[in-house]
Design a protein around this motif. Structure first.
Motif, PDB file in Angstrom:
ATOM      1  N   SER A  51       0.824  -1.140   0.014  1.00 62.31           N
ATOM      2  CA  SER A  51       0.041   0.067   0.021  1.00 62.31           C
ATOM      3  C   SER A  51       0.894   1.150  -0.019  1.00 62.31           C
ATOM      4  CB  SER A  51      -1.059   0.061   1.190  1.00 62.31           C
ATOM      5  OG  SER A  51      -1.790  -1.208   1.229  1.00 62.31           O
ATOM      6  N   VAL A  52       0.545   2.292  -0.945  1.00 61.80           N
ATOM      7  CA  VAL A  52       1.563   3.429  -1.045  1.00 61.80           C
ATOM      8  C   VAL A  52       0.575   4.666  -1.452  1.00 61.80           C
ATOM      9  CG1 VAL A  52       2.388   2.827  -3.165  1.00 61.80           C
ATOM     10  CG2 VAL A  52       3.730   4.314  -1.705  1.00 61.80           C
ATOM     11  N   ALA A  53       0.569   5.450  -1.104  1.00 60.78           N
ATOM     12  CA  ALA A  53      -0.077   6.680  -1.808  1.00 60.78           C
ATOM     13  C   ALA A  53      -1.590   6.506  -2.081  1.00 60.78           C
ATOM     14  CB  ALA A  53       0.672   7.177  -3.114  1.00 60.78           C
ATOM     15  N   GLY A  54      -2.144   5.711  -1.390  1.00 57.69           N
ATOM     16  CA  GLY A  54      -3.555   5.295  -1.445  1.00 57.69           C
ATOM     17  C   GLY A  54      -3.737   4.355  -2.607  1.00 57.69           C
ATOM     18  N   HIS A  55      -2.810   3.667  -2.892  1.00 56.29           N
ATOM     19  CA  HIS A  55      -2.922   2.255  -3.991  1.00 56.29           C
ATOM     20  C   HIS A  55      -2.705   1.249  -3.261  1.00 56.29           C
ATOM     21  CE1 HIS A  55      -3.179   5.452  -7.254  1.00 56.29           C
ATOM     22  NE2 HIS A  55      -2.552   6.167  -6.707  1.00 56.29           N
ATOM     23  N   GLU A  56      -3.466   0.057  -3.754  1.00 56.19           N
ATOM     24  CA  GLU A  56      -2.917  -1.187  -3.271  1.00 56.19           C
ATOM     25  C   GLU A  56      -2.504  -2.067  -4.349  1.00 56.19           C
ATOM     26  OE1 GLU A  56      -4.182  -3.000  -0.194  1.00 56.19           O
ATOM     27  OE2 GLU A  56      -4.103  -0.697   0.241  1.00 56.19           O
ATOM     28  N   LEU A  57      -1.212  -2.346  -4.239  1.00 57.65           N
ATOM     29  CA  LEU A  57      -0.313  -2.935  -5.460  1.00 57.65           C
ATOM     30  C   LEU A  57       0.153  -4.284  -5.032  1.00 57.65           C
ATOM     31  CD1 LEU A  57       1.983  -0.064  -5.845  1.00 57.65           C
ATOM     32  CD2 LEU A  57      -0.225  -0.573  -7.045  1.00 57.65           C
ATOM     33  N   PRO A  58      -0.229  -5.158  -6.123  1.00 54.46           N
ATOM     34  CA  PRO A  58       0.365  -6.582  -5.823  1.00 54.46           C
ATOM     35  C   PRO A  58       2.094  -6.631  -6.141  1.00 54.46           C
ATOM     36  CG  PRO A  58      -0.166  -6.205  -8.221  1.00 54.46           C
ATOM     37  CD  PRO A  58      -0.436  -4.819  -7.529  1.00 54.46           C
ATOM     38  N   LEU A  59       2.356  -7.390  -5.463  1.00 57.14           N
ATOM     39  CA  LEU A  59       3.818  -7.845  -5.232  1.00 57.14           C
ATOM     40  C   LEU A  59       4.256  -8.792  -6.419  1.00 57.14           C
ATOM     41  CD1 LEU A  59       6.653  -7.512  -4.128  1.00 57.14           C
ATOM     42  CD2 LEU A  59       6.174  -9.103  -2.449  1.00 57.14           C
ATOM     43  N   CYS A  60       4.897  -8.542  -7.584  1.00 54.19           N
ATOM     44  CA  CYS A  60       4.938  -9.257  -8.606  1.00 54.19           C
ATOM     45  C   CYS A  60       6.541 -10.010  -8.506  1.00 54.19           C
ATOM     46  CB  CYS A  60       4.806  -8.449  -9.927  1.00 54.19           C
ATOM     47  SG  CYS A  60       2.959  -7.927 -10.166  1.00 54.19           S
ATOM     48  N   ARG A  61       6.461 -10.912  -9.543  1.00 55.39           N
ATOM     49  CA  ARG A  61       7.959 -11.409  -9.516  1.00 55.39           C
ATOM     50  C   ARG A  61       8.850 -10.552 -10.426  1.00 55.39           C
ATOM     51  NH1 ARG A  61      11.160 -15.008 -12.452  1.00 55.39           N
ATOM     52  NH2 ARG A  61       9.554 -14.936 -14.442  1.00 55.39           N
ATOM     53  N   THR A  62       8.104 -10.114 -11.483  1.00 56.08           N
ATOM     54  CA  THR A  62       8.919  -9.180 -12.508  1.00 56.08           C
ATOM     55  C   THR A  62       8.271  -8.175 -13.049  1.00 56.08           C
ATOM     56  OG1 THR A  62      10.567  -9.491 -14.372  1.00 56.08           O
ATOM     57  CG2 THR A  62       8.723 -10.907 -14.505  1.00 56.08           C
ATOM     58  N   TYR A  63       8.748  -7.247 -13.793  1.00 57.90           N
ATOM     59  CA  TYR A  63       7.899  -6.235 -14.409  1.00 57.90           C
ATOM     60  C   TYR A  63       7.050  -6.644 -15.594  1.00 57.90           C
ATOM     61  CZ  TYR A  63      12.398  -3.730 -12.732  1.00 57.90           C
ATOM     62  OH  TYR A  63      13.244  -3.529 -12.034  1.00 57.90           O
ATOM     63  N   ALA A  64       7.564  -7.512 -16.229  1.00 61.10           N
ATOM     64  CA  ALA A  64       6.652  -8.124 -17.389  1.00 61.10           C
ATOM     65  C   ALA A  64       5.388  -8.920 -16.641  1.00 61.10           C
ATOM     66  CB  ALA A  64       7.330  -9.397 -17.933  1.00 61.10           C
ATOM     67  N   ASP A  65       5.131  -9.148 -15.596  1.00 60.18           N
ATOM     68  CA  ASP A  65       3.988  -9.471 -14.819  1.00 60.18           C
ATOM     69  C   ASP A  65       2.727  -8.592 -14.816  1.00 60.18           C
ATOM     70  OD1 ASP A  65       5.366 -12.185 -14.458  1.00 60.18           O
ATOM     71  OD2 ASP A  65       5.724 -11.572 -12.307  1.00 60.18           O
ATOM     72  N   LEU A  66       3.117  -7.332 -15.083  1.00 64.18           N
ATOM     73  CA  LEU A  66       2.078  -6.356 -14.972  1.00 64.18           C
ATOM     74  C   LEU A  66       1.906  -5.679 -16.417  1.00 64.18           C
ATOM     75  CD1 LEU A  66       4.191  -3.904 -12.492  1.00 64.18           C
ATOM     76  CD2 LEU A  66       1.904  -5.007 -12.176  1.00 64.18           C
ATOM     77  N   PRO A  67       0.615  -5.629 -16.568  1.00 63.49           N
ATOM     78  CA  PRO A  67       0.158  -4.962 -17.996  1.00 63.49           C
ATOM     79  C   PRO A  67       0.997  -3.555 -18.175  1.00 63.49           C
ATOM     80  CG  PRO A  67      -1.694  -5.356 -16.988  1.00 63.49           C
ATOM     81  CD  PRO A  67      -0.627  -5.630 -16.122  1.00 63.49           C
ATOM     82  N   ARG A  68       1.239  -3.313 -19.342  1.00 62.98           N
ATOM     83  CA  ARG A  68       2.041  -1.981 -19.832  1.00 62.98           C
ATOM     84  C   ARG A  68       1.196  -0.651 -19.171  1.00 62.98           C
ATOM     85  NH1 ARG A  68       2.737  -3.104 -24.534  1.00 62.98           N
ATOM     86  NH2 ARG A  68       4.899  -3.850 -24.614  1.00 62.98           N
ATOM     87  N   GLY A  69       2.030  -0.045 -18.279  1.00 61.88           N
ATOM     88  CA  GLY A  69       1.507   1.323 -17.986  1.00 61.88           C
ATOM     89  C   GLY A  69       0.840   0.896 -16.327  1.00 61.88           C
ATOM     90  N   GLU A  70       0.615  -0.382 -16.108  1.00 66.48           N
ATOM     91  CA  GLU A  70       0.159  -0.508 -14.707  1.00 66.48           C
ATOM     92  C   GLU A  70       1.378  -0.461 -13.455  1.00 66.48           C
ATOM     93  OE1 GLU A  70      -3.076  -1.087 -13.831  1.00 66.48           O
ATOM     94  OE2 GLU A  70      -3.357  -0.251 -15.804  1.00 66.48           O
TER      95      GLU A  70
END
Length: 247
Positions: A193-212
């Motif tokens: 949790s940071v700056a009002g956002h709940e973010l998943p802990l991923c293994r690598t950058y590529a696990d996220l959609p572009r821009g997410e």
């Protein structure tokens, strides 16, 4: 093997400051191999310099001399240090920059005297470079000065556990990709949790959609807030000191 001297500064390369230091090093230690780590640290950012130094100083062979200069107090009463630890040497200002070695109990540090005629605005050239060259040439640490009684040590703030069992930390640095490096160490399956956002802990950058936005465990072991192919610090408006929670 030729002695190795690495250089880390906030000088940039638009001016000739790095060149002047290299000139002194090669005059005094002509056999040395000079390795540029970076000269693009944010000006006066001792904390980022400390974290950068921590990444690489032990990766080099024993006998390497690490010359690091991020020195907003140049010419003041702050001391100049030479440190020996784990078979390697570090030279720089006594402002916490050399903490990655100083936190190790076996580290030894001496205060380098400022020679007469040294420019009060350029100890990198007139104090630190000559000392680094002496160490590269094989001079013992004790030949450079007297023992430093209480060198400045900066530490990464420890995460605190709340009553609810969450780990609370903070952003400790922003890297050139805009990733926000935190003081938290990762746990699998966690939510950040940071700056009002709940973010998943991923293994690598590529696990996220572009821009997410999300979080990953960086190569230094700390959790980093990231945006895939973007700058998390800008998108989420993060700065050093921003609180971060891991649950």
């Amino acid at each position: 093997m030729s002695p190795i001297i690495t250089l880390l500064t906030d000088f940039g390369t638009a001016d000739g400051f790095v060149g002047e230091m290299k000139g002194v090093l090669l005059n005094d230690a002509p056999a040395a191999v000079l390795v540029d780590i970076s000269h693009e640290l944010a000006p006066h950012d001792v904390q980022l310099g400390r974290l950068t130094l921590a990444r690489y100083w032990q990766r080099f062979p024993a006998g390497t001399v690490h010359l690091a200069v991020v020195d907003p107090g140049v010419g003041s009463s702050r001391a100049a240090l030479a440190v020996e630890c784990e078979g390697r040497f570090l030279v720089g200002p006594d402002n916490g920059l050399l903490s990655p070695a100083l936190v190790i109990t076996r580290a030894r540090a001496v205060v380098i005297p400022v020679p007469a005629g040294a420019a009060p605005t350029f100890h990198g050239r007139d104090v630190f470079a000559p000392a680094a060259a002496r160490l590269a040439n094989g001079d013992p640490l004790d030949a450079l000065g007297e023992v430093a009684a209480s060198p400045v040590i900066l530490r990464t703030p420890l995460a605190q556990r709340s009553a609810a069992g969450e780990l609370q930390g903070e952003v400790i640095a922003i890297d050139r990709f805009g990733n926000a490096i935190t003081s938290l160490l990762a746990a699998r399956g966690s939510i950040v949790s940071v700056a009002g956002h709940e973010l998943p802990l991923c293994r690598t950058y590529a696990d996220l959609p572009r821009g997410e936005a999300g979080a990953v465990t960086g190569s230094s072991g700390f959790i980093e807030i990231v945006v895939r192919e973007g700058r998390a610090a800008d998108v989420l408006r993060l700065a050093r000191g921003a609180p971060v929670t891991l649950r």
